[in-house]
Every structure is written in C-alpha cells, then in structure tokens.
Design a protein around this motif. Structure first.
Motif, mmCIF file in Angstrom:
data_model
loop_
_atom_site.group_PDB
_atom_site.id
_atom_site.type_symbol
_atom_site.label_atom_id
_atom_site.label_comp_id
_atom_site.label_asym_id
_atom_site.label_seq_id
_atom_site.Cartn_x
_atom_site.Cartn_y
_atom_site.Cartn_z
ATOM 1 N N LEU A 56 -69.060 -16.053 48.223
ATOM 2 C CA LEU A 56 -69.290 -15.033 49.246
ATOM 3 C C LEU A 56 -70.778 -14.720 49.393
ATOM 4 C CD1 LEU A 56 -66.351 -12.568 48.488
ATOM 5 C CD2 LEU A 56 -66.540 -14.153 50.411
ATOM 6 N N ARG A 57 -71.449 -14.563 48.271
ATOM 7 C CA ARG A 57 -72.873 -14.226 48.305
ATOM 8 C C ARG A 57 -73.687 -15.322 48.968
ATOM 9 N NH1 ARG A 57 -72.974 -12.722 43.515
ATOM 10 N NH2 ARG A 57 -73.710 -14.590 42.447
ATOM 11 N N GLU A 58 -73.397 -16.579 48.627
ATOM 12 C CA GLU A 58 -74.150 -17.692 49.203
ATOM 13 C C GLU A 58 -73.899 -17.826 50.702
ATOM 14 O OE1 GLU A 58 -76.496 -19.499 47.859
ATOM 15 O OE2 GLU A 58 -76.297 -18.358 45.999
ATOM 16 N N ALA A 59 -72.724 -17.382 51.154
ATOM 17 C CA ALA A 59 -72.405 -17.453 52.589
ATOM 18 C C ALA A 59 -72.974 -16.267 53.359
ATOM 19 C CB ALA A 59 -70.895 -17.519 52.777
ATOM 20 N N GLY A 60 -73.577 -15.311 52.655
ATOM 21 C CA GLY A 60 -74.145 -14.151 53.324
ATOM 22 C C GLY A 60 -73.135 -13.057 53.607
ATOM 23 N N LEU A 61 -71.965 -13.135 52.968
ATOM 24 C CA LEU A 61 -70.945 -12.101 53.138
ATOM 25 C C LEU A 61 -70.996 -11.120 51.968
ATOM 26 C CD1 LEU A 61 -68.013 -14.439 54.233
ATOM 27 C CD2 LEU A 61 -69.455 -13.032 55.715
ATOM 28 N N ARG A 62 -70.409 -9.949 52.154
ATOM 29 C CA ARG A 62 -70.405 -8.932 51.104
ATOM 30 C C ARG A 62 -69.072 -8.912 50.378
ATOM 31 N NH1 ARG A 62 -71.851 -3.285 53.439
ATOM 32 N NH2 ARG A 62 -70.740 -4.050 55.298
ATOM 33 N N ASN A 63 -69.140 -8.899 49.061
ATOM 34 C CA ASN A 63 -67.938 -8.748 48.254
ATOM 35 C C ASN A 63 -67.651 -7.256 48.121
ATOM 36 O OD1 ASN A 63 -65.904 -8.709 46.344
ATOM 37 N ND2 ASN A 63 -66.894 -10.153 44.963
ATOM 38 N N ALA A 64 -66.535 -6.814 48.703
ATOM 39 C CA ALA A 64 -66.213 -5.386 48.674
ATOM 40 C C ALA A 64 -66.032 -4.870 47.251
ATOM 41 C CB ALA A 64 -64.944 -5.130 49.491
ATOM 42 N N ALA A 65 -65.749 -5.774 46.295
ATOM 43 C CA ALA A 65 -65.595 -5.368 44.898
ATOM 44 C C ALA A 65 -66.895 -4.848 44.313
ATOM 45 C CB ALA A 65 -65.070 -6.538 44.069
ATOM 46 N N ASP A 66 -68.036 -5.195 44.923
ATOM 47 C CA ASP A 66 -69.322 -4.671 44.444
ATOM 48 C C ASP A 66 -69.354 -3.148 44.512
ATOM 49 O OD1 ASP A 66 -70.046 -7.275 44.104
ATOM 50 O OD2 ASP A 66 -71.449 -7.348 45.800
ATOM 51 N N GLU A 67 -68.658 -2.580 45.474
ATOM 52 C CA GLU A 67 -68.644 -1.126 45.640
ATOM 53 C C GLU A 67 -67.880 -0.432 44.519
ATOM 54 O OE1 GLU A 67 -67.270 -0.324 49.659
ATOM 55 O OE2 GLU A 67 -68.266 -2.166 50.337
ATOM 56 N N LEU A 68 -67.085 -1.213 43.773
ATOM 57 C CA LEU A 68 -66.362 -0.690 42.618
ATOM 58 C C LEU A 68 -67.044 -1.094 41.314
ATOM 59 C CD1 LEU A 68 -62.718 -1.514 43.798
ATOM 60 C CD2 LEU A 68 -63.959 0.662 44.018
ATOM 61 N N ASP A 69 -68.211 -1.720 41.432
ATOM 62 C CA ASP A 69 -68.990 -2.178 40.277
ATOM 63 C C ASP A 69 -68.173 -3.117 39.384
ATOM 64 O OD1 ASP A 69 -71.345 -2.351 38.832
ATOM 65 O OD2 ASP A 69 -70.775 -0.747 37.435
ATOM 66 N N ILE A 70 -67.443 -4.043 40.014
ATOM 67 C CA ILE A 70 -66.657 -5.025 39.275
ATOM 68 C C ILE A 70 -67.523 -6.261 39.046
ATOM 69 C CG2 ILE A 70 -64.638 -6.520 39.351
ATOM 70 C CD1 ILE A 70 -63.236 -4.387 41.008
ATOM 71 N N ALA A 71 -67.664 -6.651 37.791
ATOM 72 C CA ALA A 71 -68.502 -7.804 37.449
ATOM 73 C C ALA A 71 -67.699 -9.098 37.540
ATOM 74 C CB ALA A 71 -69.101 -7.628 36.064
ATOM 75 N N ASP A 72 -66.957 -9.435 36.477
ATOM 76 C CA ASP A 72 -66.161 -10.663 36.501
ATOM 77 C C ASP A 72 -64.899 -10.496 37.331
ATOM 78 O OD1 ASP A 72 -67.810 -12.271 34.815
ATOM 79 O OD2 ASP A 72 -67.142 -11.070 33.124
ATOM 80 N N GLY A 73 -64.162 -9.444 37.070
ATOM 81 C CA GLY A 73 -62.929 -9.187 37.789
ATOM 82 C C GLY A 73 -62.168 -8.045 37.153
ATOM 83 N N ALA A 74 -61.211 -7.492 37.890
ATOM 84 C CA ALA A 74 -60.417 -6.375 37.383
ATOM 85 C C ALA A 74 -59.183 -6.207 38.252
ATOM 86 C CB ALA A 74 -61.240 -5.085 37.389
ATOM 87 N N PHE A 75 -58.151 -5.575 37.676
ATOM 88 C CA PHE A 75 -56.970 -5.212 38.453
ATOM 89 C C PHE A 75 -57.221 -3.875 39.148
ATOM 90 C CE2 PHE A 75 -54.946 -8.008 35.287
ATOM 91 C CZ PHE A 75 -54.220 -8.833 36.138
ATOM 92 N N ILE A 76 -56.875 -3.792 40.425
ATOM 93 C CA ILE A 76 -56.932 -2.506 41.109
ATOM 94 C C ILE A 76 -55.592 -2.283 41.814
ATOM 95 C CG2 ILE A 76 -59.441 -2.625 41.405
ATOM 96 C CD1 ILE A 76 -59.028 -3.183 44.329
ATOM 97 N N SER A 77 -55.291 -1.034 42.037
ATOM 98 C CA SER A 77 -53.994 -0.679 42.604
ATOM 99 C C SER A 77 -53.966 -0.934 44.107
ATOM 100 C CB SER A 77 -53.694 0.791 42.337
ATOM 101 O OG SER A 77 -54.608 1.614 43.050
ATOM 102 N N LEU A 78 -52.764 -0.928 44.646
ATOM 103 C CA LEU A 78 -52.607 -1.044 46.093
ATOM 104 C C LEU A 78 -53.320 0.104 46.790
ATOM 105 C CD1 LEU A 78 -51.224 -2.440 48.528
ATOM 106 C CD2 LEU A 78 -49.262 -0.938 48.121
ATOM 107 N N GLU A 79 -53.185 1.303 46.225
ATOM 108 C CA GLU A 79 -53.862 2.476 46.802
ATOM 109 C C GLU A 79 -55.377 2.293 46.780
ATOM 110 O OE1 GLU A 79 -49.828 3.391 45.561
ATOM 111 O OE2 GLU A 79 -51.548 2.538 44.464
ATOM 112 N N GLY A 80 -55.879 1.689 45.688
ATOM 113 C CA GLY A 80 -57.311 1.454 45.592
ATOM 114 C C GLY A 80 -57.823 0.491 46.636
#
Length: 275
Positions: free
Chosen positions: A180-204
């Motif tokens: 995503l970064r190399e394509a110039g797109l934004r990873n929305a997970a950055d707003e949750l400060d997720i580094a490698d990965g994490a589980f988030i809820s449907l509500e999240g």
C-alpha cells in the motif's frame, strides 16, 4: 602426435576453464522456497519446505510439486547433502544448529519490512544460487511495478484497510502495508497504530470508516467462522463489491519477486472499482 597435442592446447586456451558446477540448494521455509524457485535452475533445487505446495501461501505452489518435500528436520536434508541450506530465522533453532554442527552451510533470511529489504534478499539468493543476472532482472521488474503503481494511484490518497479472517488487520510493517505504501495509498490501520497486525472488532472497523477494504479472497460463501466475519451483513452493507479489492495471501505472505505481481494486481483492482 605433436600436431594433435598442439590442437588440444589451442582449444583449451580458446575456451578457458570450465565453469564450476552451480550449488545444490535445499530450502526449509515457504518464503525461502519462493526465492529459490524464482531464481535457481531446477537442477539446483534438492528439496523444499513442507508448505511449498500449499496454494494458500505458496506463490509457486505448482512449480514446487516438481521437487521433493522436506520434513522440517535435519535428517532428510543431511541425506541429500546440499551445498547450501536456505532458511528463515523463525525456523526451528534446533534443526538449524544440528545442520551447522554437521558442517552444512546455512543461509538465514529475516522477514523483510521494506521494498529495499525485499530486493536485498533477492540479490542475496541470486548470489547463493549463482544467478545474479536473474536476480537483477527480478529487481528491475519490482522497480517498474512500483513506478507504475505510484504513477497510477499516487494521487488517489484512498484509506485502505487490509482485512483478513476473524478481523485480522495488517499493519504498517506487514508486507501488505509495504504494498500500500509503495503504491501511494494509505493504510487505515496506521490510524490505530498497528505495526505488524492485530485483531479488531467489527465495530472498530465500522468506526474507522476506511474508504476501501483490501481482502485476500472474494466470494459469498462462509466455510467457517473466520470467513463468516468477512461476510457479515454490516460489512456487506457499507462495503459492497465496488469498495473491496482482492489480493490473494500467496502474493503477500512472503517478500520476494511476487511483490511486482501484488502491485500490478492492486493497480488493476483499484481501476476496477473506479474510485
């Protein structure tokens, strides 16, 4: 006799010394499998990891079926007597130590976190396999794919959330984050400060409100609970097919030459949804 000897000597001087045989290599890890299959000649590959034929995570699964599968232990590798064994730093330490103790040359690879690290690993495997020209060609292909993705998508600035089974989200340091970064797109997970990965809820996910979901598979059939998460009615309502792009896991589980294909597919998918 003297004339024949002179002819043989002339031929040897013209042709020069013969090239040393290329090294025979075994791979212990699905990610080193991918590098080896992409760069080495078939005759150099003496064995691959037990996951090499897994269509879900092995990009070269079809090609891998032509080669022996290793058990993951040291014994069958030692029987094959390869010149080099390539492995991940996450492979079983006891196996790696036993191979070293038996005089096996071991080349260990870490998980790449950037495109430069991916390219460095391609170069390294090219050196190990004595296939530097092939490695450079694959790096050129990745560079071309990066340029094409940036030229095509760099102005869009979409917030994309890489979402997998059970609500697993790939963060900025994941290979999907790299794509995503190399394509110039934004990873929305950055707003949750997720580094490698994490589980988030449907509500999240719904609260985050990404523009697009990036999934590893399409379809509307739930074989199990993990897959059912992605088909939840709330996600279907807010993220119909024209707000979903699909990149199979086998293109992003490992870093390697498949990064070019992942970038090209991302461009194609983003064009498809026409945002």
């Amino acid at each position: 006799m003297r004339c024949a000897a002179l002819i043989i000597a002339a031929v040897l001087l013209t042709t020069g010394p013969s090239r040393a045989a290329q090294p025979r290599i075994a791979s212990m890890n699905v990610c080193t499998d991918q590098l080896l299959l992409s760069l080495a000649d078939p005759g150099q590959i003496v064995g691959l990891s037990r996951y090499a034929r897994d269509d879900w995570q092995s990009w070269r699964a079809a090609d891998a079926r032509k080669f022996p599968v290793l058990s993951g232990g040291a014994e069958d590798i030692l029987v094959l007597r390869p010149e080099v064994v390539v492995a991940s730093l996450f492979d079983k330490r006891a196996t790696r130590e036993l191979l070293r103790a038996n005089g096996v040359q071991l080349a260990e690879f870490s998980v790449p976190r950037t495109v430069d690290e991916v390219k460095a690993q391609i170069l390294r495997m090219g050196e190990i396999a004595d296939q530097a020209k092939r490695a450079n060609a694959e790096i050129a292909r990745i560079d071309a794919a990066v340029r094409h993705a940036r030229e095509t998508l760099g102005q869009r600035n979409d917030r994309v959330l890489p979402l997998s089974r059970r609500g697993w989200v790939a963060g900025r340091d994941s290979l999907l984050g790299v794509v995503l970064r190399e394509a110039g797109l934004r990873n929305a997970a950055d707003e949750l400060d997720i580094a490698d990965g994490a589980f988030i809820s449907l509500e999240g996910i719904l609260a985050l409100k990404p523009d697009i979901l990036l999934l590893s598979e399409a379809g509307d059939r739930a074989e199990d609970e993990g897959r059912a998460f992605l088909l939840h009615p709330a996600l279907a309502r807010f993220y119909p097919p024209d707000q979903r792009v699909v990149i199979p896991d086998r293109l992003t589980v490992c870093g390697g030459v498949m990064l070019a294909e992942a970038l090209d597919l991302l461009v194609s998918e983003m064009k498809r949804i026409g945002r």
